[in-house]
Design an enzyme around this catalytic site. Structure first.
Site, mmCIF file in Angstrom:
data_model
loop_
_atom_site.group_PDB
_atom_site.id
_atom_site.type_symbol
_atom_site.label_atom_id
_atom_site.label_comp_id
_atom_site.label_asym_id
_atom_site.label_seq_id
_atom_site.Cartn_x
_atom_site.Cartn_y
_atom_site.Cartn_z
ATOM 1 N N CYS A 11 26.306 11.280 48.980
ATOM 2 C CA CYS A 11 26.095 12.487 48.189
ATOM 3 C C CYS A 11 25.871 13.647 49.150
ATOM 4 O O CYS A 11 25.855 13.448 50.358
ATOM 5 C CB CYS A 11 24.878 12.279 47.289
ATOM 6 S SG CYS A 11 25.040 13.031 45.674
ATOM 7 N N CYS A 81 29.125 12.769 44.174
ATOM 8 C CA CYS A 81 29.256 14.169 43.804
ATOM 9 C C CYS A 81 30.557 14.708 44.378
ATOM 10 O O CYS A 81 31.108 14.131 45.318
ATOM 11 C CB CYS A 81 28.057 14.985 44.278
ATOM 12 S SG CYS A 81 27.927 15.136 46.059
ATOM 13 N N CYS A 88 34.072 13.676 52.465
ATOM 14 C CA CYS A 88 33.897 12.321 52.978
ATOM 15 C C CYS A 88 34.839 12.118 54.161
ATOM 16 O O CYS A 88 36.050 12.254 54.022
ATOM 17 C CB CYS A 88 34.189 11.293 51.897
ATOM 18 S SG CYS A 88 33.861 9.609 52.438
#
Length: 139
Positions: A11, A81, A88
């Site tokens: 997150c 999220c 990422c």
């Protein structure tokens, strides 16, 4: 005996949703569960409170970034999220799956009533709990 598969919950700040997911997964799955953020934050006290209500203690957990993880060999990386999904890094070997949840601190930021704040956190906690109890549907 084979080593448990590792999963990561990712997150933005690693303060709430990913921390709750890590705690729930440690209690209810056979995975080694970890959490991290795209940036470092502080563990959210409301997250700690609502997790304690379901007998999961995350008070010893702490916020960490992806770069602080020693081992990046995860079977699955769950982004919780949209910021984490977009940011990422490709350094993970495992499969990345996006499962978005609303951000309790953001939803509760203009609310002064603690009971109402806690209800927001409980709602997201329960959604994460449901997701993890049914994690086999996603992997």
């Amino acid at each position: 005996m084979s080593e448990l598969k590792k999963i990561l919950f990712l997150c933005t700040g690693n303060s709430c949703r990913s921390q709750m997911a890590e705690g729930i997964a440690k209690k209810f799955t056979c995975f080694q569960a970890f959490s991290a953020g795209t940036k470092k934050s502080e563990l959210d006290p409301y997250a700690v409170k609502v997790m304690s209500e379901i007998k999961i203690d995350i008070s010893d957990q702490f916020s960490k970034t992806i770069n602080e993880l020693e081992d990046k060999d995860f079977e699955y990386v769950f982004t919780l999220c949209s910021d984490a999904e977009e940011n990422c890094p490709v350094l993970f070997k495992g499969k990345t799956i996006h499962i978005g949840f609303e951000d309790p601190p953001k939803l509760a930021e203009d609310i002064d009533d603690d009971v109402k704040k806690l209800n927001i956190y409980r709602k997201v906690r329960d959604e994460i709990l449901d997701f993890i109890l049914n994690i086999s549907n996603y992997i």
